[in-house]
Design a protein around this motif. Sequence first.
Motif, PDB file in Angstrom:
ATOM      1  N   GLU A  56      34.432  40.324  38.649  1.00 37.37           N
ATOM      2  CA  GLU A  56      34.960  40.618  39.985  1.00 37.37           C
ATOM      3  C   GLU A  56      35.136  42.112  40.191  1.00 37.37           C
ATOM      4  O   GLU A  56      34.880  42.644  41.275  1.00 37.37           O
ATOM      5  CB  GLU A  56      36.282  39.891  40.211  1.00 37.37           C
ATOM      6  CG  GLU A  56      36.875  40.165  41.584  1.00 37.37           C
ATOM      7  CD  GLU A  56      37.922  39.149  41.997  1.00 37.37           C
ATOM      8  OE1 GLU A  56      38.665  39.438  42.952  1.00 37.37           O
ATOM      9  OE2 GLU A  56      38.009  38.084  41.375  1.00 37.37           O
TER      10      GLU A  56
ATOM     11  N   LYS B 162      45.943  35.493  40.002  1.00 39.42           N
ATOM     12  CA  LYS B 162      44.712  34.759  39.745  1.00 39.42           C
ATOM     13  C   LYS B 162      44.687  34.194  38.326  1.00 39.42           C
ATOM     14  O   LYS B 162      44.186  33.091  38.092  1.00 39.42           O
ATOM     15  CB  LYS B 162      43.509  35.660  39.995  1.00 39.42           C
ATOM     16  CG  LYS B 162      43.300  36.002  41.466  1.00 39.42           C
ATOM     17  CD  LYS B 162      41.906  36.502  41.737  1.00 39.42           C
ATOM     18  CE  LYS B 162      41.678  36.689  43.241  1.00 39.42           C
ATOM     19  NZ  LYS B 162      40.296  37.099  43.555  1.00 39.42           N
TER      20      LYS B 162
ATOM     21  N   LEU C 150      42.651  43.205  41.579  1.00 41.45           N
ATOM     22  CA  LEU C 150      42.568  41.822  42.043  1.00 41.45           C
ATOM     23  C   LEU C 150      43.765  41.411  42.885  1.00 41.45           C
ATOM     24  O   LEU C 150      43.615  40.659  43.852  1.00 41.45           O
ATOM     25  CB  LEU C 150      42.429  40.873  40.855  1.00 41.45           C
ATOM     26  CG  LEU C 150      41.002  40.662  40.315  1.00 41.45           C
ATOM     27  CD1 LEU C 150      40.443  41.947  39.729  1.00 41.45           C
ATOM     28  CD2 LEU C 150      40.977  39.547  39.281  1.00 41.45           C
TER      29      LEU C 150
ATOM     30  N   TYR D  94      35.455  36.885  33.607  1.00 39.81           N
ATOM     31  CA  TYR D  94      35.341  36.702  35.058  1.00 39.81           C
ATOM     32  C   TYR D  94      36.119  37.772  35.812  1.00 39.81           C
ATOM     33  O   TYR D  94      35.749  38.146  36.934  1.00 39.81           O
ATOM     34  CB  TYR D  94      35.806  35.299  35.451  1.00 39.81           C
ATOM     35  CG  TYR D  94      34.713  34.260  35.285  1.00 39.81           C
ATOM     36  CD1 TYR D  94      33.806  34.010  36.308  1.00 39.81           C
ATOM     37  CD2 TYR D  94      34.579  33.557  34.099  1.00 39.81           C
ATOM     38  CE1 TYR D  94      32.790  33.066  36.159  1.00 39.81           C
ATOM     39  CE2 TYR D  94      33.576  32.616  33.933  1.00 39.81           C
ATOM     40  CZ  TYR D  94      32.678  32.374  34.969  1.00 39.81           C
ATOM     41  OH  TYR D  94      31.671  31.451  34.812  1.00 39.81           O
ATOM     42  N   ARG D  95      37.197  38.300  35.242  1.00 42.37           N
ATOM     43  CA  ARG D  95      37.897  39.432  35.864  1.00 42.37           C
ATOM     44  C   ARG D  95      36.970  40.652  35.913  1.00 42.37           C
ATOM     45  O   ARG D  95      36.901  41.362  36.917  1.00 42.37           O
ATOM     46  CB  ARG D  95      39.177  39.780  35.097  1.00 42.37           C
ATOM     47  CG  ARG D  95      40.333  38.852  35.354  1.00 42.37           C
ATOM     48  CD  ARG D  95      41.583  39.342  34.616  1.00 42.37           C
ATOM     49  NE  ARG D  95      42.026  40.639  35.126  1.00 42.37           N
ATOM     50  CZ  ARG D  95      42.857  40.806  36.136  1.00 42.37           C
ATOM     51  NH1 ARG D  95      43.343  39.741  36.777  1.00 42.37           N
ATOM     52  NH2 ARG D  95      43.222  42.011  36.517  1.00 42.37           N
TER      53      ARG D  95
ATOM     54  N   THR E  29      31.964  39.554  42.208  1.00 41.73           N
ATOM     55  CA  THR E  29      31.979  38.086  42.180  1.00 41.73           C
ATOM     56  C   THR E  29      33.418  37.601  42.150  1.00 41.73           C
ATOM     57  O   THR E  29      34.173  37.969  41.257  1.00 41.73           O
ATOM     58  CB  THR E  29      31.222  37.554  40.948  1.00 41.73           C
ATOM     59  OG1 THR E  29      29.897  38.083  40.966  1.00 41.73           O
ATOM     60  CG2 THR E  29      31.161  36.044  40.962  1.00 41.73           C
ATOM     61  N   LYS E  30      33.811  36.773  43.106  1.00 39.94           N
ATOM     62  CA  LYS E  30      35.191  36.309  43.185  1.00 39.94           C
ATOM     63  C   LYS E  30      35.530  35.370  42.032  1.00 39.94           C
ATOM     64  O   LYS E  30      34.753  34.467  41.696  1.00 39.94           O
ATOM     65  CB  LYS E  30      35.441  35.591  44.515  1.00 39.94           C
ATOM     66  CG  LYS E  30      35.336  36.502  45.736  1.00 39.94           C
ATOM     67  CD  LYS E  30      36.415  37.576  45.674  1.00 39.94           C
ATOM     68  CE  LYS E  30      36.347  38.498  46.898  1.00 39.94           C
ATOM     69  NZ  LYS E  30      37.357  39.556  46.865  1.00 39.94           N
ATOM     70  N   LEU E  31      36.701  35.593  41.436  1.00 35.69           N
ATOM     71  CA  LEU E  31      37.154  34.772  40.319  1.00 35.69           C
ATOM     72  C   LEU E  31      37.634  33.422  40.830  1.00 35.69           C
ATOM     73  O   LEU E  31      38.571  33.353  41.643  1.00 35.69           O
ATOM     74  CB  LEU E  31      38.273  35.493  39.566  1.00 35.69           C
ATOM     75  CG  LEU E  31      38.767  34.897  38.247  1.00 35.69           C
ATOM     76  CD1 LEU E  31      39.368  35.996  37.382  1.00 35.69           C
ATOM     77  CD2 LEU E  31      39.817  33.813  38.459  1.00 35.69           C
TER      78      LEU E  31
END
Length: 517
Positions: A320, A266, A249, A316-317, A325-327
């Motif tokens: 991604e 993030k 990330l 959510y990490r 899928t972007k966090l």
Amino acid sequence: MTLVAWKNITVPKHQGGLGLKDLRKFAQSVHMRYLWSLISESKSLWVQLVKAKYLQRGTIWSTKGSNRSTTFWKALLTARSLLRDHIRWNIGDGRKCKAENQPWFDLWLNYQPINAVQRNLLVADLVNEANGGWYNEKLIQAFGFHGALYIAITMPNGPGLNGTEDKLLFTAATNGQFTLKNAYNLLLGHTNSQSLMQQAHKKVYNAIWHLPGVQPRARLFLWKAVKEALPVDMVLSHRLGKSPQGCILCGSMEEDVVHSLFKCPKAMQVWLASQFGLRTDLLPNSVMEIMMDALQVLDGAQIVAFFSVAWHLWKYRCKEVFEGTKLQPQQVLGSAHRWSQLLSVTVNRPVYAVSNSSNNHAHVSCYLDGSWVHDKEGGAGIAYILFSTSGTLIQYHMHDVQANSPFHAELLALRMAVNEVAALGYREACFLSDCLQLCNIVNGISGLDAVEWQLYSEVLDVIASIKGEFGFHCIYVGREDNQLADGLAKYARINRVSNLGFTFPSYSIPNCNAVTV
């Protein structure tokens, strides 16, 4: 891929494991339970059969196995070495415990009766009933000079016969009772005594497993995070023997668990935008330390929300990494908020007021307390404050003592108060303590099952003093009504002082109605 060793998974949950059974050690603990039944003189049929077949010429400690022995009997003989260092006879009248091959003194395996005549002696046969001391001649005849000398040195006043029945104790348990659970924990090496750091870790594990409103899969995730056992880059590269690839990330070359959940840019955005407004770059580099700090400043509902943010941040990490899928911080916080609001539960404990009519007839009222902390020296402080029925101070006493536990400190405080109030000539008194366990035991509401076995004699002495010829009563009060005694006990413990006084600022006697929660 297993990221936590099996030996750590079999540890109890409150000590950092998952509480799964080690079947080999569990089987050994079952054998110990059978052996306990055999040596504690159980009246069951199988015990009588085993004694008739194997123990006609000796005891379980002196007999030897053979190739013709059954598998069950061999298992019991193997369990001897596991159990013999953790049992002890608590001598009452000395008429149940034999002098031979019985654990009633420390080096009982080294010193045994030296001839067949002496082997049938009971402990009571070695004691002079007139003064409670030893019959030195019988002691020497039975154990030889060196054995008798050791017993006389280590037990100079005799075994202290008190008229009760001899009782076999399991010393690995605080209450002296043998249970399968205590035996299993002994084999695993788990005890109730813990260092301050272990106690702090225990709070984290208890929060993970017992806080209401946390889903089982979230609890397992949090446990993995604390154990640094999430499949992040550094963990996987170490296990696979490959070079680290870094954080996908943010590009950082070190992606450990703390980085993934707190220190990745993030993740930092998520925590800063959360209700906590947290600067995670200032946090420790250990998930356990972060959790310990959180428990000190957050209440139950806030801890659930804290757990929720960490769990959804991880989900959510993963999205991604695996789905592209972007966090987005607001997505993480929205999901975490809905989850914590839906599942967090507030528990209110009822409070019941109990009237105390016996205190109205007491000549004096004595507030007492004990203060104890876990350290190598067992430092403790005890105190009492004695008032007349009009609220006038009569006497106070604080004392620096050695104690084994919080209950032991409370017991020492009560014993000191009872002895000194009686010495002052009062024949009616009400002793008020905020230790509910102590009050229940003294008043006969509960037994000694939860008491450390080493304290049995002290508890019985205190009960005898209170239930004697005097009109003494022991009453439970809430801690808020016992603040002065609590403060004096803590002062004595921290400053290592002892002080007896009669001049003290006037202190109005509080409401003596007991409160239970």
